[in-house]
Design an enzyme around this catalytic site. Structure first.
Site, mmCIF file in Angstrom:
data_model
loop_
_atom_site.group_PDB
_atom_site.id
_atom_site.type_symbol
_atom_site.label_atom_id
_atom_site.label_comp_id
_atom_site.label_asym_id
_atom_site.label_seq_id
_atom_site.Cartn_x
_atom_site.Cartn_y
_atom_site.Cartn_z
ATOM 1 N N GLU A 1 33.300 34.818 53.203
ATOM 2 C CA GLU A 1 34.158 32.735 52.639
ATOM 3 C C GLU A 1 34.504 34.282 51.825
ATOM 4 O OE1 GLU A 1 33.225 29.640 49.182
ATOM 5 O OE2 GLU A 1 32.835 32.503 49.015
ATOM 6 N N ASP B 1 29.036 35.789 50.361
ATOM 7 C CA ASP B 1 30.177 35.230 49.444
ATOM 8 C C ASP B 1 31.364 35.804 48.528
ATOM 9 O OD1 ASP B 1 29.396 32.066 48.165
ATOM 10 O OD2 ASP B 1 29.033 33.579 46.438
#
Length: 642
Positions: free
Chosen positions: A376, A323
């Site tokens: 990401e 993330d």
């Protein structure tokens, strides 16, 4: 090592940590710290108990407190190692699995005293309680067949279609106070649902323990513990195992970019900024009011990489989606002028974080060559999914945030204006092969006032559903792996809410059932046609037919298999007009069979199409020797195969 065991259950010297462990830890190269630090049930001289070890180099005293000693801070002190590693350790007899515990730390600095959760705990109390639980990870796995073959399903040349979901809100038990399902209850329902829809993988929003449920897991504290909200570690293993037995890969969101400031967690751990930078210009995240890891500290890098290895090893996880990589790469991320510190070269790149990410990916692929690491990353940073030895960050794949943004912007326009925004639609093809992209329609697009995906579409209800079918079909035709968030498969109207189920009742209505069937058939087609997945990341798998018909809002292109023999033609109409006798150039004569038509009545469309196929004739068009004359339905996509 221990010479004897105190009959009064006092701490004895009994180390499981070797000099080699300390050497690797201090240089930042020990990636199985979970086997050494934390609480490990065992025995000394035949007496059962638990080994405890914690890294707190700036502590004056460290003791273990728990329900077994009535949380007495003086009963079970740990001893510092002699080797300046900063590790405190000891063995407590007759303290066994299931006991609650914390580390009580008295700092050398500022008289700071605090009770801390074990950073290496594998099980914790259900929030808002904060104690760790002594536990083991013994488990009998039944997924040997999957583990042996998973390299085929995780390959960059394999079909990868991901169903992203939040465990606590996928399907709640309304009859019992609207509670979340347990891991084992999910194992009874989720695999069959995923199989029915045809997804190859499921991706869980972070399952790692987190104090605030409303963070969806992204404010992680338990880097080695699945959240106890839904069960114990073996229960989560059972869910993963069951998914694997059903041929479904498991991807976990993993958050090494920041951590929350809760006192019982990692922040100011031993009275100093141990895990985080001490300067807030480098150590505090302004967007999330959380702390940023000090990637320049060897022991912190070892802690984080050990966490990644832990999930891949102990829980048989098939991929980690890392993330907020962009927030790690840039020192000035979400900061104003004079709120950040340049690197040693005067630039904005976080050199220490780059080193960490490269080492993370190198280690992951070395230890588990059949998994994937997915970033990401929302900027134009080059080489995110390129090997480290070529200057890349070493990820296997990267979310295509640019495609998501431009495509949703285009679809938000009334079709009458789309011809003025045609470049938003086609621009992604210019960089489609610069990275190994995952096309993501994720949870981030259906929260914080953005509206559900169906609700973003313009027009009346019929047009909204047609646009959504077109969007999903276009995504499956576009080069790149696929990801959609739960609820999209049934055209949920409302934003996702983490304390409610997705709107299952919608499936009783025809238009929503049509979207559901469309997603099933898209996955079936995608997985059955090598042309749609084998060359997602190289330009030899793609060929434009026509990208310039912005006046009629039509684009057409070919997807090709690895050997070039299998070709799938996609024709998209982004207007509500039906185009009759629309010529499309094709490379071969013969019958081009209509594989899928998003306007078919079964999906809720108007039923316009080409009666199952169209014969190519020797009429050159679009620079091809043959052409087909199509009926292209409104707001529709057609798939053809020779």
């Amino acid at each position: 090592m221990a010479q004897s065991v105190d009959p009064q259950n006092k701490v004895v010297s009994a180390s499981q940590i070797t000099d080699q462990d300390i050497y690797l830890f201090k240089e930042g190269n020990h990636f199985k710290l979970h086997d050494k630090l934390g609480a490990h049930p065992g025995s000394v001289n035949g007496v059962a108990g638990t080994h405890f070890a914690v890294w707190a180099p700036n502590a004056k005293n460290v003791s273990v407190i728990g329900n077994f000693n009535h949380w007495d801070r003086n009963k079970h002190p740990l001893a510092p190692r002699w080797d300046s590693s900063g590790i405190w350790e000891g063995f407590i007899p007759n303290v066994l699995k299931g006991e609650l515990y914390k580390f009580y730390i008295v700092s050398n600095h500022n008289y700071y005293q605090v009770e801390k959760q074990d950073p290496f705990a594998v099980y914790n109390e259900v929030a808002p309680k904060t104690a760790s639980i002594i536990w083991d990870l013994e488990n009998t796995w039944n997924d040997a067949a999957w583990m042996k073959e998973r390299h085929k399903f995780n390959s960059l040349e394999a079909p990868i279609s991901i169903y992203e979901m939040h465990l606590g809100s996928w399907k709640r038990v309304v009859e019992e106070g609207n509670r979340s399902m347990t891991y084992r209850e999910l194992a009874q329902h989720l695999p069959e649902y995923i199989k029915n829809l045809g997804f190859t993988h499921v991706q869980f929003l972070p399952v790692m323990e987190h104090p605030f449920y409303g963070s969806w897991g992204y404010q992680t504290l338990g880097y080695f513990s699945p959240t106890s909200r839904y069960g114990n570690p073996q229960d989560f293993m059972f869910l993963v195992d069951t998914l694997h037995q059903n041929g479904i890969g498991v991807i976990l969101d993993w958050v090494p970019s920041h951590f929350p400031s809760d006192e019982h967690g990692l922040a100011y751990f031993d009275g100093t900024h141990l895990f985080e930078h001490d300067d807030p210009r480098k150590g505090f995240h302004p967007d999330w009011s959380s702390y940023i890891y000090n990637y320049g500290r060897n022991e912190v890098r070892a802690f984080l990489i050990s966490s990644a290895m832990f999930w891949l090893e102990k829980f048989h996880i098939d991929a980690l989606r890392v993330d907020a990589v962009a927030s790690m790469l840039y020192l000035d991320y979400s900061r104003k002028h004079n709120e950040w510190i340049p690197n040693n070269y005067g630039g904005r790149e976080n050199v220490e974080a780059i080193h960490f990410l490269r080492r993370l990916n190198e280690t992951a692929y070395k230890e588990f060559p059949d998994i994937q690491m997915i970033a990401e990353e929302s900027t134009a940073w080059g080489g995110v999914s390129r090997p480290v030895h070529t200057g890349g960050l070493g990820f296997g794949m990267k979310w295509n945030m640019g495609w998501m943004h431009d495509t949703l912007l285009y679809f938000s326009k009334d079709p009458i204006y789309r011809k003025y925004h045609h470049n938003d639609l086609t621009f992604s093809f210019y960089y489609a092969f610069t990275e190994n992209f995952v096309l993501s329609l994720s949870h981030d697009e259906v929260v914080h006032g953005k509206g559900a995906l169906a609700a973003k579409m313009p027009g009346d209800d019929w047009q909204k559903f047609a646009n959504l079918r077109l969007l999903l079909g276009y995504m499956f035709a576009h080069p790149g792996k696929k990801l959609i968030f739960m609820g999209i498969e049934m055209a949920q109207w409302s934003e996702w809410k983490h304390d409610q189920s997705i709107d299952w009742h919608l499936l009783q209505y025809g238009p929503h059932q049509g979207i559901f069937q469309w997603v099933k058939d898209l996955n079936k087609l995608y997985r059955s046609e090598p042309a749609l997945f084998q060359r997602d990341f190289t330009p030899d798998g793609f060929e434009w037919i026509d990208l310039n018909d912005y006046n009629q809002g039509v684009i057409s292109f070919l997807r090709k298999s690895a050997d070039g023999k299998s070709k799938v033609l996609a024709v998209c109409n982004f207007t509500p007009m039906t185009w009759h006798d629309y010529n499309v150039g094709v490379p071969e004569e013969g019958l081009w069979r209509e594989l899928l038509n998003s306007d078919a009545a079964i999906y809720g469309g108007s039923g316009q199409g080409n009666l199952g196929g169209i014969q190519a004739v020797a009429k050159p068009f679009h620079g091809r020797p043959y052409s087909i004359s199509l009926t292209i339905p409104p707001l529709g996509i057609l798939f053809f195969k020779k």
